[in-house]
Motif scaffolding. Sequence first.
Motif, PDB file in Angstrom:
ATOM      1  N   SER A  83     -39.711  21.055  97.063  1.00  0.00           N
ATOM      2  CA  SER A  83     -40.108  19.642  96.438  1.00  0.00           C
ATOM      3  C   SER A  83     -38.452  19.905  95.200  1.00  0.00           C
ATOM      4  O   SER A  83     -38.366  21.518  94.966  1.00  0.00           O
ATOM      5  CB  SER A  83     -40.540  18.967  95.458  1.00  0.00           C
ATOM      6  OG  SER A  83     -41.077  19.271  94.466  1.00  0.00           O
ATOM      7  N   GLU A  85     -38.696  19.970  92.064  1.00  0.00           N
ATOM      8  CA  GLU A  85     -39.077  18.621  90.929  1.00  0.00           C
ATOM      9  C   GLU A  85     -39.117  20.235  89.955  1.00  0.00           C
ATOM     10  O   GLU A  85     -38.777  19.359  88.595  1.00  0.00           O
ATOM     11  CB  GLU A  85     -40.793  18.855  91.261  1.00  0.00           C
ATOM     12  CG  GLU A  85     -41.280  18.011  89.625  1.00  0.00           C
ATOM     13  CD  GLU A  85     -42.438  17.512  89.960  1.00  0.00           C
ATOM     14  OE1 GLU A  85     -43.507  17.315  88.928  1.00  0.00           O
ATOM     15  OE2 GLU A  85     -43.350  17.987  91.092  1.00  0.00           O
ATOM     16  N   GLU A 123     -35.966  11.926  95.001  1.00  0.00           N
ATOM     17  CA  GLU A 123     -36.291  12.437  93.986  1.00  0.00           C
ATOM     18  C   GLU A 123     -36.401  11.904  92.798  1.00  0.00           C
ATOM     19  O   GLU A 123     -34.673  12.163  93.110  1.00  0.00           O
ATOM     20  CB  GLU A 123     -36.845  14.017  93.704  1.00  0.00           C
ATOM     21  CG  GLU A 123     -37.721  13.945  92.888  1.00  0.00           C
ATOM     22  CD  GLU A 123     -39.112  15.413  93.596  1.00  0.00           C
ATOM     23  OE1 GLU A 123     -38.855  16.237  92.030  1.00  0.00           O
ATOM     24  OE2 GLU A 123     -38.987  15.773  94.081  1.00  0.00           O
ATOM     25  N   TYR A 125     -36.106  10.938  88.261  1.00  0.00           N
ATOM     26  CA  TYR A 125     -36.494  11.194  87.381  1.00  0.00           C
ATOM     27  C   TYR A 125     -35.872   9.682  86.019  1.00  0.00           C
ATOM     28  O   TYR A 125     -34.915   9.417  86.212  1.00  0.00           O
ATOM     29  CB  TYR A 125     -36.508  12.367  86.614  1.00  0.00           C
ATOM     30  CG  TYR A 125     -36.908  13.432  87.618  1.00  0.00           C
ATOM     31  CD1 TYR A 125     -38.335  14.054  86.945  1.00  0.00           C
ATOM     32  CD2 TYR A 125     -36.852  13.752  88.520  1.00  0.00           C
ATOM     33  CE1 TYR A 125     -39.316  14.571  87.785  1.00  0.00           C
ATOM     34  CE2 TYR A 125     -37.616  14.588  89.811  1.00  0.00           C
ATOM     35  CZ  TYR A 125     -38.281  14.756  89.215  1.00  0.00           C
ATOM     36  OH  TYR A 125     -39.514  16.037  89.830  1.00  0.00           O
ATOM     37  N   GLU A 277     -44.630  12.346  83.377  1.00  0.00           N
ATOM     38  CA  GLU A 277     -45.304  14.153  83.591  1.00  0.00           C
ATOM     39  C   GLU A 277     -45.151  14.418  82.248  1.00  0.00           C
ATOM     40  O   GLU A 277     -45.545  14.663  81.471  1.00  0.00           O
ATOM     41  CB  GLU A 277     -43.486  14.364  83.714  1.00  0.00           C
ATOM     42  CG  GLU A 277     -42.321  14.246  84.683  1.00  0.00           C
ATOM     43  CD  GLU A 277     -43.112  14.638  86.141  1.00  0.00           C
ATOM     44  OE1 GLU A 277     -43.449  15.209  86.212  1.00  0.00           O
ATOM     45  OE2 GLU A 277     -41.921  14.146  87.038  1.00  0.00           O
TER      46      GLU A 277
END
Length: 352
Positions: A83, A85, A123, A125, A277
């Motif tokens: 991923s 991330e 994805e 954030y 997170e």
Amino acid sequence: MSRVPPFSSPFWAPDRHRDRRPMLLTRGRIIAALRAWFGAQEFVEVETAMLRASPGNETHLHAFSTALIDNAGSSSPFYLRTSPEFACKKLLAAGERRIVEFARSFRNRERTALHHPEFTLLEWYRAGEHYETLMKDCSAVLREAALAGGVRQFRCRERSADPFAEPERLTVADAFTRFSGVDLLATLSAGTADGEALGRATQKAGIRIAEDDRWADIFSRIMVERIEPNLGLGRATILDKYPAAVSALAKPACDTRLSQRFEIYVCGIELANGFGEMTDPVEQRRRLEQEMTEKERRYGERYPIDEDFLAALAHMPEAAGIALGLDRLIMLATGASRIEQVLWTPLDDPSQ
């Protein structure tokens, strides 16, 4: 999930491509619509590296390994990412506030109707924002995908869900009580999870477990057999407050037995996984080491810890982030029964 049945012809065979082409064109429309939505929300689209010194550190994720050879011919082990991330969190540490990536990712030992070794994660954030904001984002993403796909209902495996309806909100503990009769919280205390207690409750509920199953194994077994088939029917389900014991990258909730982690389910399919997170590098290192110790016990291998990620974490602001399976979203919008139907050039399965 059963294995993907063998195909009688390759993806490039004109007849097979003609059958898949409407889904593939819908894929393009959905991606364009989502890019436009994230742009309107002032997200910056990023592109992070696929080649990594560490592919991630979750027990059950298996990476593709390769080697980086320098000009002198020396070789260093590298991996394809599972991923984006860790790279995205480094960009948050660098000062980015809202980022999104349509991230081609790679996972080994996963091939089913819903899994493909090479796939796309959407994805995103949000720095300085609470993880519940991501739940609102997910509702908008479902809506945008349905509009771009020209459908009023998402469908998969004879199940349907309204992408325009307000999602159901359910905690993991409540789902366990409702669908399995297991009191999950009774097996948890701050920092520990009682595998024996969960095992007894599971057997009492009529679910078979193996003698060497640990708490996390039993949790997963209940999820797959009793919980997931009941989620996202008629409308999406937001399954919130996952136990901290299965949330290595998430912040703890007010009840420290639980975490700031949720998943979105549609038609019984896990679609997205979101966190408040973790930003404590010391605690994060402890959790990642714990994951790798368990990986080595189970699979006889471990991946290196990304020290650069832990260094960046010390500078990362409070943030919320989520990974959504883009290919699965397109499956739901097109009614596809296999992930290969919505991939332009799916891989052949050598085992077939």
